[in-house]
Every structure is written in C-alpha cells, then in structure tokens.
Motif scaffolding. Structure first.
Motif, PDB file in Angstrom:
ATOM      1  N   ASN A 250       0.808  -1.330   0.154  1.00  0.00           N
ATOM      2  CA  ASN A 250       0.257  -0.084   0.060  1.00  0.00           C
ATOM      3  C   ASN A 250       0.690   1.109   0.279  1.00  0.00           C
ATOM      4  O   ASN A 250       1.750   1.372   0.919  1.00  0.00           O
ATOM      5  CB  ASN A 250      -0.799   0.071   1.498  1.00  0.00           C
ATOM      6  CG  ASN A 250      -2.229   0.561   1.210  1.00  0.00           C
ATOM      7  OD1 ASN A 250      -2.458   1.340  -0.472  1.00  0.00           O
ATOM      8  ND2 ASN A 250      -2.670   0.930   2.041  1.00  0.00           N
ATOM      9  N   MET A 251       0.012   2.440  -0.704  1.00  0.00           N
ATOM     10  CA  MET A 251       0.765   3.599  -0.784  1.00  0.00           C
ATOM     11  C   MET A 251       0.245   4.621  -0.949  1.00  0.00           C
ATOM     12  O   MET A 251      -0.887   4.660  -1.888  1.00  0.00           O
ATOM     13  CB  MET A 251       2.632   3.542  -2.327  1.00  0.00           C
ATOM     14  CG  MET A 251       2.813   4.771  -2.062  1.00  0.00           C
ATOM     15  SD  MET A 251       4.560   4.562  -2.979  1.00  0.00           S
ATOM     16  CE  MET A 251       5.368   5.349  -2.931  1.00  0.00           C
ATOM     17  N   GLY A 252       0.174   5.985  -0.513  1.00  0.00           N
ATOM     18  CA  GLY A 252      -0.888   6.831  -0.574  1.00  0.00           C
ATOM     19  C   GLY A 252      -0.516   7.652   0.190  1.00  0.00           C
ATOM     20  O   GLY A 252       1.030   7.955   0.385  1.00  0.00           O
ATOM     21  N   TRP A 253      -1.734   8.503   1.179  1.00  0.00           N
ATOM     22  CA  TRP A 253      -1.217  10.119   1.166  1.00  0.00           C
ATOM     23  C   TRP A 253      -2.126  10.080   2.194  1.00  0.00           C
ATOM     24  O   TRP A 253      -3.521   9.734   2.304  1.00  0.00           O
ATOM     25  CB  TRP A 253      -1.962  11.088  -0.419  1.00  0.00           C
ATOM     26  CG  TRP A 253      -1.011  11.500  -1.128  1.00  0.00           C
ATOM     27  CD1 TRP A 253      -1.171  10.178  -1.651  1.00  0.00           C
ATOM     28  CD2 TRP A 253       0.449  12.109  -1.132  1.00  0.00           C
ATOM     29  NE1 TRP A 253       0.017  10.869  -2.942  1.00  0.00           N
ATOM     30  CE2 TRP A 253       0.781  11.714  -2.594  1.00  0.00           C
ATOM     31  CE3 TRP A 253       1.105  13.287  -0.291  1.00  0.00           C
ATOM     32  CZ2 TRP A 253       1.906  12.054  -3.185  1.00  0.00           C
ATOM     33  CZ3 TRP A 253       2.115  13.428  -0.406  1.00  0.00           C
ATOM     34  CH2 TRP A 253       2.737  13.658  -2.049  1.00  0.00           C
ATOM     35  N   TYR A 254      -1.913  11.116   2.899  1.00  0.00           N
ATOM     36  CA  TYR A 254      -2.209  10.961   4.707  1.00  0.00           C
ATOM     37  C   TYR A 254      -2.411  12.782   4.341  1.00  0.00           C
ATOM     38  O   TYR A 254      -1.686  13.770   4.109  1.00  0.00           O
ATOM     39  CB  TYR A 254      -2.464  11.021   5.481  1.00  0.00           C
ATOM     40  CG  TYR A 254      -2.436   9.398   6.219  1.00  0.00           C
ATOM     41  CD1 TYR A 254      -2.145   7.804   5.354  1.00  0.00           C
ATOM     42  CD2 TYR A 254      -3.395   9.188   7.399  1.00  0.00           C
ATOM     43  CE1 TYR A 254      -2.318   6.818   5.644  1.00  0.00           C
ATOM     44  CE2 TYR A 254      -3.670   8.171   7.807  1.00  0.00           C
ATOM     45  CZ  TYR A 254      -3.165   6.884   6.931  1.00  0.00           C
ATOM     46  OH  TYR A 254      -3.513   5.320   7.625  1.00  0.00           O
TER      47      TYR A 254
ATOM     48  N   ALA B  57      -5.794   9.004   0.483  1.00  0.00           N
ATOM     49  CA  ALA B  57      -5.633   8.076  -0.966  1.00  0.00           C
ATOM     50  C   ALA B  57      -4.480   6.887  -0.344  1.00  0.00           C
ATOM     51  O   ALA B  57      -3.798   7.269  -0.600  1.00  0.00           O
ATOM     52  CB  ALA B  57      -5.988   8.768  -2.071  1.00  0.00           C
ATOM     53  N   SER B  58      -5.247   5.875  -1.435  1.00  0.00           N
ATOM     54  CA  SER B  58      -4.061   4.904  -1.620  1.00  0.00           C
ATOM     55  C   SER B  58      -4.569   3.744  -2.080  1.00  0.00           C
ATOM     56  O   SER B  58      -5.523   4.086  -2.458  1.00  0.00           O
ATOM     57  CB  SER B  58      -3.890   4.277   0.540  1.00  0.00           C
ATOM     58  OG  SER B  58      -5.875   2.920   0.460  1.00  0.00           O
ATOM     59  N   LEU B  59      -3.599   3.296  -2.822  1.00  0.00           N
ATOM     60  CA  LEU B  59      -3.606   2.871  -3.362  1.00  0.00           C
ATOM     61  C   LEU B  59      -2.247   1.059  -3.810  1.00  0.00           C
ATOM     62  O   LEU B  59      -1.128   1.517  -3.372  1.00  0.00           O
ATOM     63  CB  LEU B  59      -2.958   3.201  -4.626  1.00  0.00           C
ATOM     64  CG  LEU B  59      -3.355   2.825  -6.563  1.00  0.00           C
ATOM     65  CD1 LEU B  59      -5.108   1.904  -6.627  1.00  0.00           C
ATOM     66  CD2 LEU B  59      -2.983   3.499  -7.356  1.00  0.00           C
TER      67      LEU B  59
ATOM     68  N   ARG C 149      -6.143  -4.338  -5.891  1.00  0.00           N
ATOM     69  CA  ARG C 149      -7.484  -3.604  -5.329  1.00  0.00           C
ATOM     70  C   ARG C 149      -7.666  -2.261  -5.912  1.00  0.00           C
ATOM     71  O   ARG C 149      -7.337  -1.224  -6.450  1.00  0.00           O
ATOM     72  CB  ARG C 149      -7.201  -3.235  -3.556  1.00  0.00           C
ATOM     73  CG  ARG C 149      -6.814  -4.157  -2.617  1.00  0.00           C
ATOM     74  CD  ARG C 149      -6.941  -3.946  -1.273  1.00  0.00           C
ATOM     75  NE  ARG C 149      -6.405  -5.509  -0.952  1.00  0.00           N
ATOM     76  CZ  ARG C 149      -6.517  -5.453   0.600  1.00  0.00           C
ATOM     77  NH1 ARG C 149      -6.069  -4.270   1.087  1.00  0.00           N
ATOM     78  NH2 ARG C 149      -6.100  -6.264   1.388  1.00  0.00           N
ATOM     79  N   ASP C 150      -9.618  -1.202  -5.566  1.00  0.00           N
ATOM     80  CA  ASP C 150      -9.270  -0.769  -6.217  1.00  0.00           C
ATOM     81  C   ASP C 150      -8.798   0.766  -5.335  1.00  0.00           C
ATOM     82  O   ASP C 150      -8.684   0.247  -3.826  1.00  0.00           O
ATOM     83  CB  ASP C 150     -10.922  -0.449  -6.428  1.00  0.00           C
ATOM     84  CG  ASP C 150     -11.690  -0.933  -7.385  1.00  0.00           C
ATOM     85  OD1 ASP C 150     -12.923  -1.332  -6.558  1.00  0.00           O
ATOM     86  OD2 ASP C 150     -11.244  -1.544  -7.985  1.00  0.00           O
TER      87      ASP C 150
END
Length: 115
Positions: free
Chosen positions: A33-37, A49-51, A55-56
């Motif tokens: 998982n990688m993304g933003w807080y 958001a995470s991706l 997974r969607d």
C-alpha cells in the motif's frame, strides 16, 4: 531504509488544482500500500487516498471525485492529482508506504487553499 520525498505543494486559489508527487529511495512493490494522509491544524491525521495492486483505490469521502491517486512503479513514485480544491483541503500532506508491518513516511508538503 526507505526514504520518501514529497513535492508539489503550495498556495492555490479555491477551485484550483495541484499535483503532489512522492518518490521512494528504494524499490516499491505494487502489492504494498502506498498513498497520502493529511493533517490540518488542530485535527488528526486522516487518510486521503491509497493504492495497491489488486484493489481499487481508496479515497476519503471528502475528496472522492476531486482527487485521483496514481502510481508509477517503474519510478517508485506515487502521485495525487487534486482538483477543485477548497479551503478545507488546507493541510500538510504526507506520503506513506507500507511494507509488511512497517510504515514509512515522508516529511510532508504544505498545501494551502486560499483566496
């Protein structure tokens, strides 16, 4: 040791757009998982958001339809395209990457939405 470096923050008027970038110093795997807080003054840090592959993409309700997350695994980079920004989006945005039970964080980039 993974180091994450964000860029792209700044001052923008309401209704404007910004694109944040976060590059990892080490190889990132699409299955992780990688993304933003983000964290606004006086508020708790919240997932934006995470991706991860298979997974969607996951978005906070407050940004759904306005923000888009994308990853370029060849460049070990995650992006956050932010459109229709409003003052409530003002915060420090932090990139994260999760590898097993370990989470890595960037230093944060300030996004300010103001007229």
């Amino acid at each position: 040791q993974v180091q994450l470096t964000e860029s792209g923050g700044g001052l923008v008027r309401p209704g404007g757009s910004l694109r944040l970038s976060c590059v990892s110093s080490e190889t990132t795997y699409s299955g992780n998982n990688m993304g933003w807080y983000r964290q606004a003054p006086g508020k708790q840090r919240e997932l934006v958001a995470s991706l991860r592959s298979g997974r969607d993409a996951r978005y906070a309700d407050s940004v759904q339809g306005r923000f888009t997350i994308a990853r370029d695994n060849a460049k070990n980079t995650v992006y956050l395209q932010m459109n229709s920004l409003n003052p409530e989006d003002t915060a420090v945005y932090y990139c994260f990457y999760k590898e097993g039970t370990t989470s890595y964080w960037g230093q944060g980039t300030q996004v300010t939405v103001s007229a």
